[in-house]
Design an enzyme around this catalytic site. Structure first.
Site, PDB file in Angstrom:
ATOM      1  N   GLU A 289      -3.450  -4.807  10.573  1.00  0.00           N
ATOM      2  CA  GLU A 289      -3.645  -3.535  11.279  1.00  0.00           C
ATOM      3  C   GLU A 289      -3.479  -2.370  10.314  1.00  0.00           C
ATOM      4  OE1 GLU A 289      -1.505  -2.859  15.096  1.00  0.00           O
ATOM      5  OE2 GLU A 289      -1.335  -5.039  14.945  1.00  0.00           O
TER       6      GLU A 289
ATOM      7  N   ASN B 248       0.853  -1.191   0.000  1.00  0.00           N
ATOM      8  CA  ASN B 248       0.000   0.000   0.000  1.00  0.00           C
ATOM      9  C   ASN B 248       0.888   1.240   0.000  1.00  0.00           C
ATOM     10  OD1 ASN B 248      -2.423   1.577   0.337  1.00  0.00           O
ATOM     11  ND2 ASN B 248      -1.938   1.781   2.515  1.00  0.00           N
TER      12      ASN B 248
ATOM     13  N   HIS C 113       0.794   5.092   1.564  1.00  0.00           N
ATOM     14  CA  HIS C 113       0.053   5.910   2.529  1.00  0.00           C
ATOM     15  C   HIS C 113       0.648   7.322   2.529  1.00  0.00           C
ATOM     16  CE1 HIS C 113      -2.311   6.838   6.058  1.00  0.00           C
ATOM     17  NE2 HIS C 113      -1.238   7.381   6.593  1.00  0.00           N
TER      18      HIS C 113
HETATM   19  C1  GRF Z   1      -2.995   8.730  -2.332  1.00  0.00           C
HETATM   20  O1  GRF Z   1      -2.737   9.905  -1.615  1.00  0.00           O
HETATM   21  C2  GRF Z   1      -2.474   7.532  -1.597  1.00  0.00           C
HETATM   22  O2  GRF Z   1      -1.352   7.801  -0.812  1.00  0.00           O
HETATM   23  C3  GRF Z   1      -3.627   7.168  -0.694  1.00  0.00           C
HETATM   24  O3  GRF Z   1      -4.775   7.447  -1.433  1.00  0.00           O
HETATM   25  C4  GRF Z   1      -4.495   8.441  -2.411  1.00  0.00           C
HETATM   26  C5  GRF Z   1      -4.876   7.840  -3.726  1.00  0.00           C
HETATM   27  O4  GRF Z   1      -4.813   8.777  -4.773  1.00  0.00           O
HETATM   28  N1  GRF Z   1      -3.542   5.797  -0.254  1.00  0.00           N
HETATM   29  P1  GRF Z   1      -5.010   8.296  -6.264  1.00  0.00           P
HETATM   30  O5  GRF Z   1      -6.379   7.634  -6.359  1.00  0.00           O
HETATM   31  O6  GRF Z   1      -3.904   7.367  -6.607  1.00  0.00           O
HETATM   32  O7  GRF Z   1      -4.966   9.565  -7.064  1.00  0.00           O
END
Ligand code: GRF
Length: 205
Positions: free
Chosen positions: A144, A108, A110
């Site tokens: 988590e 993921n 974040h």
């Molecule tokens: C990004 O800021 C990512 O870090 C978070 O959700 C947002 C997704 O943006 N998990 P996008 O849909 O890729 O433009």
């Protein structure tokens, strides 16, 4: 449809999806995108379709529980035998049921320097906290929220004068450069999950 590639999970705008598609198209990522999975109709679905990718909308609202939704996800994803499942703005918290099926294969991104600011509204909280360095983190997904092993972080300076929109723009730019690099390195086995290979990039400006 090519199996054994990357499966990307989205829920929204799809800007990271777009960056990953570009990296596949320009050869930085040497594996194909097997499918783009969305839990709802969203902008990212249009990006996926425009690029002729195998686009699966599995709308979470069509399922009466998280369990039935995740069972359907597993049923549809398992036959694709993904090398890597990439969450890119996917707005569901995956349970152990799903995570166990694809052990060490789910990552993921974040928008904060974890473990600071887990959860939502990270830029507003970083601004309110007055932090001077902010960024994004790529991590393995565990049960988590925003807590799996950190693989990479991209950081930059922010100041009180930056608006939330400016901060988001700055961090998104970093995400778009960092996420494809990490995906390429993981797939090329240049990062070993059992070792402490951490990528840290500091972006000046
Ligand atoms: C990004 O800021 C990512 O870090 C978070 O959700 C947002 C997704 O943006 N998990 P996008 O849909 O890729 O433009």
């Amino acid at each position: 449809m090519v199996k054994n590639g990357i499966v990307i999970f989205i829920s929204g705008r799809g800007s990271n999806l777009n960056a990953i598609i570009s990296a596949v198209n320009n050869g930085m990522i040497k594996y194909p995108i097997t499918a783009v999975v969305s839990d709802r109709y969203c902008e990212g679905v249009e990006i996926s379709k425009k690029n002729n990718l195998n686009t699966l909308i599995i709308d979470y609202k069509d399922y009466n529980s998280k369990l039935t939704f995740e069972k359907e996800l597993i049923k549809r994803i398992k036959p694709l035998n993904p090398k890597l499942i990439v969450l890119a703005g996917f707005m569901q918290i995956l349970s152990i049921l799903f995570i166990k099926e694809f052990k060490s294969k789910i990552i993921n991104i974040h928008p904060s320097l974890l473990p600071s600011f887990k959860g939502l509204n990270t830029h507003a909280r970083a601004k309110a906290a007055g932090v001077l360095i902010h960024g994004c983190t790529v991590h393995f997904v565990n049960e988590e929220i925003d807590s799996g092993k950190i693989i990479a972080q991209g950081a930059t300076s922010i100041s009180k004068e930056c608006s939330e929109i400016e901060i988001e723009k700055k961090i998104l730019n970093i995400e778009h450069s960092l996420y494809p690099k990490v995906i390429a390195k993981l797939l090329n086995k240049e990062i070993n999950i059992n070792e402490n290979d951490l990528i840290l990039c500091y972006y000046e400006k």
